[in-house]
Design an enzyme around this catalytic site. Structure first.
Site: not given
Length: 257
Positions: A148, A34, A219, A7, A248-249, A150
């Site tokens: 991802d 993303e 993920d 991501n 941030d991943h 989520n």
């Protein structure tokens, strides 16, 4: 063969990070989520310069998915899940055939706030994913579902789970949906290679989360039975999360023999 998922959290804004990682680690196939970029702004030329072909499904904000390959032609087979209920205009699913494997790159909705319309959309999307995933298994082709999701499947997948009890990513309904998906016959590659370990793929930008290893595992790689037999390793490329102006991943990768 090394397949990765990442991501990237804005493919153009993080392009130097993405190109550096690709140049250093040289994964064979990559799923990106993303993108935060419409189709016409996807940086295909920069990726081609590194030897990667690409297919992508862009969107101006928040969503967008892509699949890259440096080991052979890439043939898009599907964009978007079947069974659209009229509310899905988002770029969250892309499927392509690469080197004899069907790669499905997905970015499941966040679902917050819960309860509410966004959470209900997340559950509907998960139902559609499960139905399509079963059809892929029934077809008997080697498949990797990567991206991802989520969702934090268990308490082992989240730092201080008591703080996430009201969050859509840790909701009982979502965790059950993930468990039901895996129960179709998929192998959770990262958990299979690291049973019992707190191994995270996401670290918030706030509260020094990366340095404290206060992360989440959201993920995932799910492998069809024939691919699961070829699995030899799965890791989180944690160092990338520590780079400047990074997502941030962290990238996640699997190795297939």
């Amino acid at each position: 063969m090394r397949i990765a998922t990442y991501n990237v959290n804005g493919v153009n804004g993080r392009l130097p990070v993405l190109l550096r990682w690709l140049a250093e680690d040289v994964p064979d196939i990559v799923c990106l989520q993303e993108l935060k970029a419409p189709d016409e702004r996807f940086p295909a030329a920069a990726l081609n310069d590194l030897g990667y072909q690409a297919v992508w499904h862009g969107q101006k904000s928040w969503n967008g998915v892509a699949i890259l390959s440096r080991i052979g032609d890439i043939h898009e087979t599907r964009r978007g899940l079947p069974g659209d209920d009229g509310s899905d205009g988002q770029s969250r699913y892309l499927e392509a055939a690469v080197n004899g494997i069907l790669i499905a790159c997905l970015y499941l909705p966040n679902g917050n706030p819960r309860p509410g319309p966004k959470f209900e959309y997340k559950l509907r999307w998960f139902d559609r994913l499960a139905a399509h995933a079963q059809s892929l298994l029934d077809a008997g082709v080697p498949v990797a579902l990567a991206g991802d999701f989520n969702v934090m499947p268990t308490g082992l997948d989240v730092y201080k789970p008591e703080r996430w009890l009201d969050d859509a990513l840790f909701a009982p309904e979502v965790r059950q949906a993930f468990a039901d998906l895996v129960a179709q016959g998929w192998t959770d590659a990262l958990r299979t290679m690291h049973p019992g370990e707190t191994i995270y793929t996401f670290f918030d930008y706030f509260r020094n989360a990366y340095a404290r290893n206060a992360g989440l595992r959201i993920d995932h790689f799910l492998l069809s039975p024939d691919l699961a037999k070829r699995l030899v390793d799965a890791q989180v490329e944690r160092r990338v999360r520590g780079w400047e102006k990074t997502s941030d991943h962290a990238p996640v990768w699997i190795e297939l023999k």
